[in-house]
Enzyme design. Structure first.
Site, PDB file in Angstrom:
ATOM      1  N   CYS A   1      31.377  25.729  -1.490  1.00 64.74           N
ATOM      2  CA  CYS A   1      32.453  25.215  -2.360  1.00 64.74           C
ATOM      3  C   CYS A   1      31.983  25.018  -3.800  1.00 64.74           C
ATOM      4  O   CYS A   1      30.811  24.856  -4.067  1.00 64.74           O
ATOM      5  CB  CYS A   1      32.934  23.865  -1.839  1.00 64.74           C
ATOM      6  SG  CYS A   1      33.293  23.869  -0.102  1.00 64.74           S
TER       7      CYS A   1
ATOM      8  N   ARG B   1      30.249  31.275  -5.966  1.00 69.57           N
ATOM      9  CA  ARG B   1      29.774  30.350  -4.932  1.00 69.57           C
ATOM     10  C   ARG B   1      30.447  30.628  -3.600  1.00 69.57           C
ATOM     11  O   ARG B   1      30.026  30.139  -2.570  1.00 69.57           O
ATOM     12  CB  ARG B   1      29.978  28.886  -5.356  1.00 69.57           C
ATOM     13  CG  ARG B   1      29.122  28.451  -6.534  1.00 69.57           C
ATOM     14  CD  ARG B   1      29.422  27.026  -6.935  1.00 69.57           C
ATOM     15  NE  ARG B   1      29.128  26.102  -5.872  1.00 69.57           N
ATOM     16  CZ  ARG B   1      27.897  25.626  -5.613  1.00 69.57           C
ATOM     17  NH1 ARG B   1      26.877  26.054  -6.353  1.00 69.57           N
ATOM     18  NH2 ARG B   1      27.678  24.791  -4.633  1.00 69.57           N
TER      19      ARG B   1
ATOM     20  N   TRP C   1      35.064  26.757   0.600  1.00 74.88           N
ATOM     21  CA  TRP C   1      34.510  27.717   1.578  1.00 74.88           C
ATOM     22  C   TRP C   1      34.664  27.018   2.916  1.00 74.88           C
ATOM     23  O   TRP C   1      34.009  26.005   3.184  1.00 74.88           O
ATOM     24  CB  TRP C   1      33.043  27.978   1.248  1.00 74.88           C
ATOM     25  CG  TRP C   1      32.411  29.092   2.015  1.00 74.88           C
ATOM     26  CD1 TRP C   1      32.483  30.435   1.759  1.00 74.88           C
ATOM     27  CD2 TRP C   1      31.593  28.968   3.183  1.00 74.88           C
ATOM     28  NE1 TRP C   1      31.748  31.142   2.669  1.00 74.88           N
ATOM     29  CE2 TRP C   1      31.202  30.275   3.573  1.00 74.88           C
ATOM     30  CE3 TRP C   1      31.156  27.893   3.943  1.00 74.88           C
ATOM     31  CZ2 TRP C   1      30.388  30.518   4.675  1.00 74.88           C
ATOM     32  CZ3 TRP C   1      30.348  28.127   5.037  1.00 74.88           C
ATOM     33  CH2 TRP C   1      29.973  29.438   5.402  1.00 74.88           C
TER      34      TRP C   1
ATOM     35  N   ASN D   1      32.017  19.030  -1.685  1.00 74.98           N
ATOM     36  CA  ASN D   1      31.181  20.149  -1.251  1.00 74.98           C
ATOM     37  C   ASN D   1      30.160  19.564  -0.295  1.00 74.98           C
ATOM     38  O   ASN D   1      29.431  18.636  -0.648  1.00 74.98           O
ATOM     39  CB  ASN D   1      30.494  20.802  -2.466  1.00 74.98           C
ATOM     40  CG  ASN D   1      29.505  21.894  -2.044  1.00 74.98           C
ATOM     41  OD1 ASN D   1      29.528  22.342  -0.899  1.00 74.98           O
ATOM     42  ND2 ASN D   1      28.646  22.295  -2.949  1.00 74.98           N
ATOM     43  N   GLY D   2      30.117  20.073   0.934  1.00 73.72           N
ATOM     44  CA  GLY D   2      29.165  19.559   1.921  1.00 73.72           C
ATOM     45  C   GLY D   2      29.874  19.382   3.261  1.00 73.72           C
ATOM     46  O   GLY D   2      30.947  19.929   3.498  1.00 73.72           O
TER      47      GLY D   2
ATOM     48  N   GLU E   1      14.499  43.343   3.462  1.00 70.30           N
ATOM     49  CA  GLU E   1      15.337  43.047   2.299  1.00 70.30           C
ATOM     50  C   GLU E   1      16.329  44.177   2.048  1.00 70.30           C
ATOM     51  O   GLU E   1      17.492  43.933   1.730  1.00 70.30           O
ATOM     52  CB  GLU E   1      14.454  42.800   1.077  1.00 70.30           C
ATOM     53  CG  GLU E   1      15.209  42.534  -0.210  1.00 70.30           C
ATOM     54  CD  GLU E   1      16.183  41.353  -0.125  1.00 70.30           C
ATOM     55  OE1 GLU E   1      16.114  40.579   0.848  1.00 70.30           O
ATOM     56  OE2 GLU E   1      17.034  41.234  -1.006  1.00 70.30           O
TER      57      GLU E   1
ATOM     58  N   LYS F   1      20.438  43.713   1.878  1.00 71.14           N
ATOM     59  CA  LYS F   1      21.215  44.109   0.688  1.00 71.14           C
ATOM     60  C   LYS F   1      22.374  45.015   1.090  1.00 71.14           C
ATOM     61  O   LYS F   1      23.507  44.845   0.672  1.00 71.14           O
ATOM     62  CB  LYS F   1      20.329  44.837  -0.313  1.00 71.14           C
ATOM     63  CG  LYS F   1      19.470  43.981  -1.172  1.00 71.14           C
ATOM     64  CD  LYS F   1      20.220  43.192  -2.217  1.00 71.14           C
ATOM     65  CE  LYS F   1      20.449  41.733  -1.980  1.00 71.14           C
ATOM     66  NZ  LYS F   1      19.599  40.884  -1.270  1.00 71.14           N
TER      67      LYS F   1
ATOM     68  N   GLU G   1      25.124  43.185   3.358  1.00 73.52           N
ATOM     69  CA  GLU G   1      25.882  42.047   2.813  1.00 73.52           C
ATOM     70  C   GLU G   1      26.892  42.472   1.749  1.00 73.52           C
ATOM     71  O   GLU G   1      27.872  41.780   1.521  1.00 73.52           O
ATOM     72  CB  GLU G   1      24.968  40.958   2.277  1.00 73.52           C
ATOM     73  CG  GLU G   1      24.188  41.261   1.039  1.00 73.52           C
ATOM     74  CD  GLU G   1      23.383  40.041   0.579  1.00 73.52           C
ATOM     75  OE1 GLU G   1      23.824  38.905   0.778  1.00 73.52           O
ATOM     76  OE2 GLU G   1      22.298  40.243   0.027  1.00 73.52           O
TER      77      GLU G   1
ATOM     78  N   HIS H   1      10.259  50.589  20.950  1.00 77.86           N
ATOM     79  CA  HIS H   1      10.329  49.583  22.022  1.00 77.86           C
ATOM     80  C   HIS H   1      11.770  49.168  22.284  1.00 77.86           C
ATOM     81  O   HIS H   1      12.045  48.008  22.590  1.00 77.86           O
ATOM     82  CB  HIS H   1       9.463  48.374  21.644  1.00 77.86           C
ATOM     83  CG  HIS H   1       8.018  48.722  21.526  1.00 77.86           C
ATOM     84  ND1 HIS H   1       7.197  48.900  22.602  1.00 77.86           N
ATOM     85  CD2 HIS H   1       7.266  48.991  20.439  1.00 77.86           C
ATOM     86  CE1 HIS H   1       5.983  49.239  22.201  1.00 77.86           C
ATOM     87  NE2 HIS H   1       5.993  49.294  20.884  1.00 77.86           N
TER      88      HIS H   1
ATOM     89  N   LYS I   1      26.964  32.002  -2.640  1.00 85.11           N
ATOM     90  CA  LYS I   1      25.716  32.157  -3.397  1.00 85.11           C
ATOM     91  C   LYS I   1      24.695  31.114  -2.981  1.00 85.11           C
ATOM     92  O   LYS I   1      23.518  31.364  -2.946  1.00 85.11           O
ATOM     93  CB  LYS I   1      25.988  32.030  -4.891  1.00 85.11           C
ATOM     94  CG  LYS I   1      24.759  32.240  -5.775  1.00 85.11           C
ATOM     95  CD  LYS I   1      24.159  33.606  -5.578  1.00 85.11           C
ATOM     96  CE  LYS I   1      22.909  33.824  -6.386  1.00 85.11           C
ATOM     97  NZ  LYS I   1      22.231  35.095  -6.020  1.00 85.11           N
TER      98      LYS I   1
END
Ligand code: AGP
Length: 604
Positions: A2, A27, A74, A100-101, A478, A482, A485, A501, A599
């Site tokens: 948020c 965000r 969010w 926010n939280g 990484e 990338k 996402e 395997h 973010k």
């Protein structure tokens, strides 16, 4: 997560709140709203969807008032909807709150309030905060806030307005970020500095359990005993331009191109004729038995590069941990350990909790973070800032590569202190690290067209497999993140030797495999793995600084500058950032704000 904004001053609040929320879009959110307080009432307007929906419904009818709070939500408790959007009223609409939280005991609070005649308009945890304020209010808002705060458990950054005070905002935080912007005859609150940058670069950062009363001409901070306290004012070195695209189509592409400058800022003035100077960090390599590197997402991937580098050159045992696992697995951490918490935002809930767990067990904590004065930076024993500057795109790029550079710098300092490296090799590696920014800048210019061409060839892939060994495995982790996402293509990373395997059963004709091979001693092994997938019909993109060694076995090649594999992972990262970027662009994704992502993940 948020975004919170607040304004109190002489101008109409609505346009300033909307501008601030737009600057916090990165965000991550799925609904938004504002609350404007004037002498008579608090008026709330809020809606599900992107900010343009909020702008549409306020167009021409925005509430009149020079004080207000705004929010991008969010969803955590209760899905995205108009009712669940913030701000939330108290029952009698005398208070409005943005949050926010996560209020962890909100069900218990709902029962407590229901038993006292309160009912609820939403499914959210936040609404109980507004209701508790009404329940405890007996004429003094500060007292009501203190009683409410003593009742709730969890994480919060709160913006609060009260009907009786048309030029006041109250704010407080615990585990979630909040800053107070200081203007001339106007003041602001925000989750992040960029929201207020067009109006001020002067900020106060309230500590946990402090309450701020913000009016147009004053900011008063109270401690837990309701005593007024003084707080330092920090001047942000960010500019408005930092928070804008400067002609790039997306923040992500801008930030990819900012990497060489960011790495230069991270390493250059820390490499001095007398050796590596890591700010005021007090590290005695001889007293460290073991290092734990703890982080999430890309920061964790940087930690894997750091592990290989520190173990190879400083001969110190390094264990890498996902923060969400570390904090619950009863880790064997003690005073003889150094715990390194890596975080671009410095606000990731799991990483902050891991920091606290490591400190609780007696470990010294070094934070490698980008956002100055962030929660993780403030709670660590030592901080090594990555100086990447403001990073807005949800998919980190310069945040990640500057973390890798900082870890290499740290590894070389530890190796020097512990005398586990010859002067010649130390000088050679330090020189190469210093050259990396320029090499990377040239490489990004050269590889952009190649990445764009390959994206055009492979953007319809439904799956992608990234393989590599050693540093190249970290780079594969990484690269896979990338791609998935921002393009939403399913992507996995595998230690190349691990593929057979199990996962190789998924490889079939035209499966896309990205084979990363820069480790000279492992080249032959990785080449064998490339041949294994190729023989099963895979299309292979090779990423290497040894094209003659593996080129014949690849359908396409990205050729890296030659050099130490640890530093090559920076070039591989840039190449795969661009590859992911152009694939996402071809697929029409919301590149800077991918679906479901935020973010800064300030909730568990
Ligand atoms: C990276 O592109 C992602 N946005 C995500 O994995 C991120 O790295 C992770 O959430 C950690 O964030 P932090 O570095 O701010 O702690």
């Amino acid at each position: 997560m948020c975004g919170i904004v607040g304004y109190t001053g002489t101008q109409q609040a609505t346009p300033i709140l909307l501008d601030g929320l737009n600057r916090l879009e990165y965000r991550g959110y799925d609904s938004s709203g504002i609350a404007i307080v004037n002498d008579k009432e608090i008026e709330i307007m809020k809606i599900k969807g992107r900010l343009r929906e909020l702008e549409r419904i306020t167009e021409g009818v925005s509430p009149i008032g020079t004080t207000g709070i705004g929010h991008t939500r969010w969803a955590t408790h209760g899905g995205p909807s108009n009712e669940n959007a913030h701000p939330h009223y108290s029952r009698d609409k005398s208070f409005a709150v943005v949050h926010n939280g996560i209020i962890e005991n909100y069900l218990e609070m709902r029962d407590f309030l229901s038993e006292r005649g309160f009912s609820f308009r939403s499914e959210t945890d936040t609404e109980i905060v507004a209701m508790l304020l009404e329940y405890y209010y007996e004429g003094d808002v500060l007292d009501a806030i203190i009683k409410m705060r003593n009742k709730i458990k969890g994480s919060y950054a709160l913006g609060i307005v009260h009907r009786g005070e048309s030029d006041a905002i109250y704010a407080l935080r615990k585990d979630s970020p909040l800053v107070i912007g200081l203007g001339e005859g106007e003041n602001f609150i925000a989750s992040d500095i960029p929201a207020a940058l067009p109006y001020t670069r002067k900020f106060i950062i309230p500590d946990e359990n402090e309450i701020a009363l913000i009016t147009p001409d004053n900011v008063t901070i109270y401690n837990r005993n309701k005593e007024q306290i003084q707080k330092p004012v920090t001047i942000s070195d960010l500019s408005v331009a930092d928070a804008e695209k400067d002609g790039f189509p997306h923040f992500m592409l801008k930030e990819i191109h900012e990497q060489s400058g960011a790495i230069r800022k991270t390493v250059h003035d820390r490499i001095t004729p007398d050796g590596i100077r890591l700010d005021r960090i007090k590290l005695d390599g001889s007293k460290i038995r073991k290092i734990f590197v703890v982080a999430c997402g890309s920061a964790y991937h940087a930690g894997v590069v750091g592990k290989y580098f520190i173990e190879k050159y400083a001969r110190l045992e390094v264990e890498t941990d996902l923060a969400s696992e570390f904090r619950y697995r009863d880790p064997i951490v003690g005073p003889d350990c150094l715990t390194i918490i890596i975080s671009q935002s410095g606000e990731t809930a799991d990483s902050l909790a891991a920091l606290r767990e490591a400190k609780r067990r007696g470990s010294r904590v070094l934070a490698i973070v980008n956002v100055v004065d962030s929660s993780i930076a403030r709670e660590a024993d030592d901080v090594l800032y990555t100086r990447a500057g403001l990073e807005i795109a949800v998919a980190t790029t310069k945040g990640y590569t500057t973390q890798v550079a900082a870890l290499c710098l740290l590894g070389l300092k530890l190796a020097r202190d512990r005398e586990t490296i010859t002067q010649e090799l130390y000088d050679e590696l330090l020189y190469e690290l210093k050259q990396t920014p320029e090499t990377l800048a040239r490489f990004i210019d050269d590889v952009s067209n190649v990445a764009q061409h390959l994206a055009g060839k492979y953007y319809t892939a439904s799956d992608a497999y990234f393989i590599g060994r050693g540093y190249d495995w970290a780079a594969a982790l990484e690269g896979a993140l990338k791609l998935k996402e921002i393009s939403y293509i399913h992507a996995e990373a595998y230690a190349a030797g691990e593929l057979k395997h199990g996962t190789i059963s998924l490889i079939e004709k035209n499966s896309l495999v990205i084979g990363i091979a820069t480790e000279p001693t492992l080249l032959e092994k990785t080449l064998s793995n490339i041949k294994e997938v190729r023989s099963r019909g895979a299309a292979v993109i090779g990423i290497t600084d040894a094209p003659d060694s593996i080129g014949a076995e690849c359908d396409d090649l990205i050729v890296l500058p030659s050099g130490n594999s640890a530093f090559s992972s920076l070039f591989t990262a840039a190449a795969l950032q661009l590859f992911a970027y152009y694939i996402a662009a071809a697929r029409g994704g919301d590149i800077d704000k991918p679906r479901n992502l935020a973010k800064s993940v300030t909730v568990e």
